[in-house]
Design a protein around this motif. Structure first.
Motif, PDB file in Angstrom:
ATOM      1  N   GLU A 116       2.344  -2.816   1.585  1.00  0.00           N
ATOM      2  CA  GLU A 116       1.721  -1.676   2.255  1.00  0.00           C
ATOM      3  C   GLU A 116       0.240  -1.933   2.506  1.00  0.00           C
ATOM      4  OE1 GLU A 116       1.302   3.197   1.768  1.00  0.00           O
ATOM      5  OE2 GLU A 116       2.207   2.001   0.165  1.00  0.00           O
TER       6      GLU A 116
ATOM      7  N   GLY B  81       1.097   3.191  -5.546  1.00  0.00           N
ATOM      8  CA  GLY B  81       1.367   2.085  -6.467  1.00  0.00           C
ATOM      9  C   GLY B  81       0.136   1.521  -7.126  1.00  0.00           C
TER      10      GLY B  81
ATOM     11  N   ARG C 156       6.550  12.826  -9.915  1.00  0.00           N
ATOM     12  CA  ARG C 156       6.840  11.779  -8.922  1.00  0.00           C
ATOM     13  C   ARG C 156       6.805  10.401  -9.557  1.00  0.00           C
ATOM     14  NH1 ARG C 156       1.358  13.193  -5.811  1.00  0.00           N
ATOM     15  NH2 ARG C 156       1.854  15.124  -6.893  1.00  0.00           N
ATOM     16  N   ASN C 157       7.387   9.456  -8.846  1.00  0.00           N
ATOM     17  CA  ASN C 157       7.369   8.062  -9.267  1.00  0.00           C
ATOM     18  C   ASN C 157       6.621   7.231  -8.238  1.00  0.00           C
ATOM     19  OD1 ASN C 157       8.910   8.177 -11.745  1.00  0.00           O
ATOM     20  ND2 ASN C 157      10.692   8.645 -10.479  1.00  0.00           N
ATOM     21  N   HIS C 158       5.856   6.262  -8.729  1.00  0.00           N
ATOM     22  CA  HIS C 158       5.065   5.431  -7.842  1.00  0.00           C
ATOM     23  C   HIS C 158       5.932   4.383  -7.144  1.00  0.00           C
ATOM     24  CE1 HIS C 158       1.693   7.339  -9.596  1.00  0.00           C
ATOM     25  NE2 HIS C 158       1.585   6.585 -10.673  1.00  0.00           N
ATOM     26  N   ARG C 159       5.434   3.948  -6.017  1.00  0.00           N
ATOM     27  CA  ARG C 159       6.057   2.813  -5.341  1.00  0.00           C
ATOM     28  C   ARG C 159       5.877   1.570  -6.211  1.00  0.00           C
ATOM     29  NH1 ARG C 159       4.947   1.290   1.004  1.00  0.00           N
ATOM     30  NH2 ARG C 159       6.810  -0.004   1.284  1.00  0.00           N
ATOM     31  N   ASP C 160       6.834   0.644  -6.154  1.00  0.00           N
ATOM     32  CA  ASP C 160       6.712  -0.554  -6.978  1.00  0.00           C
ATOM     33  C   ASP C 160       5.567  -1.432  -6.479  1.00  0.00           C
ATOM     34  OD1 ASP C 160       7.667  -2.480  -4.931  1.00  0.00           O
ATOM     35  OD2 ASP C 160       9.610  -1.509  -5.222  1.00  0.00           O
TER      36      ASP C 160
ATOM     37  N   GLY D  54       6.104  -3.400  -3.201  1.00  0.00           N
ATOM     38  CA  GLY D  54       5.998  -2.544  -2.021  1.00  0.00           C
ATOM     39  C   GLY D  54       4.563  -2.153  -1.736  1.00  0.00           C
ATOM     40  N   THR D  55       3.785  -1.941  -2.817  1.00  0.00           N
ATOM     41  CA  THR D  55       2.379  -1.589  -2.659  1.00  0.00           C
ATOM     42  C   THR D  55       1.601  -2.727  -2.008  1.00  0.00           C
ATOM     43  OG1 THR D  55       2.445  -0.111  -4.571  1.00  0.00           O
ATOM     44  CG2 THR D  55       0.285  -0.933  -3.900  1.00  0.00           C
TER      45      THR D  55
END
Length: 457
Positions: free
Chosen positions: A223, A398, A212-216, A219-220
């Protein structure tokens, strides 16, 4: 040069790999297995080698899943040097003494509930076992290649994961092994990015988030701000299970950066950990390892460890008092996987409230309470009692201390030739996904480590 895989081979915790070269036996990491009770009982098993046969131990960093069985190794006969970065050596006794203290408390609690005929619970090791291990420690700096044993040379590079975390380069028998340790994502606050390595005859690479790839970061940040705002409207508390080293400091860094935007002055913020004050002191001694932006932040007043409404709680009484607060508290407490420590008490007091928000900012291993909560469990057992889960769960990827699939592929892509690659420190789902992506891109067969597997380089 031969490598044997004895830990974090198909799972994320318990890192331990044995290198046999130049007539010497060098162990890479000696980590604790974390997860369910059944998984953690494996920590008591005999080592798959004679501890006294080892010539040296090299530690990638001071997280418990990489150093947690070191006192046991020494107790069972190891007497060689232990090599670790100087910042990791500063953190090591803090982490191990806390681990021992928790184990002793858990054993005491289990014995109070013990029924007739059940065996007496004993801790894996005691606080008094930490000092003999620390007497074997030899500290190193980054980027200095040096002999550690006849015919064996070592160099540590910055892994960008936690303070003092290392990529390990090992030379022997005319061959070079590179062990990634745990790699931090690029742009992690406070820390510098992981170093790039271009040459190796064999690479052992972590794969925690290989699928998987983390949220940037942007965006973190949004959030987290939204979670705090919703929790304030719900008149609840925010609980954040976080390791005392790494995520806790990064969270406080973000709190400083977004103090006004998140309106954090209206909250009471608690860093609830007996280790917290000691870890703060360690960070204060190693500003030279910070990135440029973090050094600027630490020059400001207040710095992240001295926010006006931050309470660093050390005593049990202070920790218990937090649970009398029904709303308006942000509580950061260990352990990061909710597998022990003070976060369990806060969860027990808050999980049944719909107004509670629980924020997971790191990996949750299989079998841990954190994993069960992330997976949507409606009932959980804490200290022998069942609790209904009404609280709202949030996973903020993230903020992970581990890089993601993109980051792992990019780091391996830095090797000029494509050396043989073995994936460690990951569950099979993540490792298989990463192996497939790298194999397709680079045209190589990526191997997945298994307990007892042996490779010759």
């Amino acid at each position: 040069m031969e490598v044997e895989f004895h830990g974090a081979a198909g799972e994320v915790t318990g890192s331990m790999h044995l290198v046999i070269a130049a007539g010497r036996r060098i162990l890479l990491d000696c980590g604790m297995i974390q997860g369910s009770r059944e998984q953690e009982r494996r920590n008591f098993d005999d080592f798959p080698f004679a501890p006294e046969s080892l010539d040296a131990l090299v530690l990638s960093h001071a997280h418990i899943d990489h150093i947690g069985r070191v006192p046991l190794l020494v107790k069972r006969g190891f007497r060689g040097p232990i090599f670790i970065h100087r910042a990791g050596a500063d953190l090591m006794p803090v982490m191990l003494e806390d681990s021992a203290s928790l184990a002793e408390s858990d054993a005491d609690r289990a014995n109070r509930r013990r029924r007739a005929g059940e065996p007496v619970a004993v801790p894996l090791y005691a606080v008094e076992d930490v000092a003999p291990a620390m007497r074997l420690v030899q500290t190193l700096d980054y980027d200095r290649r040096q002999p550690i044993l006849p015919g064996v040379e070592l160099c540590l590079r910055d892994a960008g994961h936690i303070l003092g975390s290392c990529i390990v380069e090992l030379w022997a028998d005319g061959r070079k092994l590179v062990f990634s340790g745990d790699l931090g994502p690029p742009g992690t606050p406070i820390l510098r990015d992981a170093a790039r390595v271009s040459e190796a005859d064999l690479v052992l690479m972590e794969s925690t988030y290989g699928d998987r790839n983390h949220r940037d970061r942007e965006g973190t940040v949004h959030e987290l701000g939204d979670i705090f705002e919703q929790a304030w409207r719900d008149r609840g508390n925010v609980l954040i299970p976080a390791f005392a080293v790494g995520r806790s400091q990064e969270l406080l860094y973000w709190f400083t950066r977004y103090w006004d935007q998140w309106q954090l002055d209206r909250w009471r913020i608690f860093l609830d950990s007996p280790m917290a004050a000691k870890v703060v002191q360690v960070y204060g001694r190693h500003h030279d390892l910070f990135d440029d932006e973090a050094r600027k932040v630490w020059e400001q007043k207040p710095d992240p460890f001295h926010l006006p409404n931050l309470h660093i709680t050390e005593s049990t009484d202070e920790s218990m008092a937090i649970n009398r607060i029904e709303n308006g508290a942000i509580v950061i407490a260990g352990s990061g996987m909710a597998s022990g420590g003070r976060i369990l008490h806060h969860l027990a007091h808050n999980l049944q409230r719909r107004s509670t928000h629980v924020v997971f900012v790191g990996y949750q291993a299989q079998g841990t309470l954190g994993r069960r909560l992330v997976d949507g469990a409606r009932w959980v057992r804490i200290h022998g009692r069942d609790y209904r889960v009404n609280a709202q769960m949030h996973t903020v990827g993230g903020l992970s201390a581990h890089t993601d699939q993109r980051g792992l592929m990019d780091w391996y892509g830095g090797f000029r030739a494509r050396p043989p690659l073995v994936l460690v420190h990951g569950e099979d789902k993540a490792r298989e996904a990463l192996a497939g992506e790298i194999g397709e891109r680079d045209g190589i067969e990526v191997q997945l480590s298994r307990p007892g597997m042996r490779l010759t380089v």
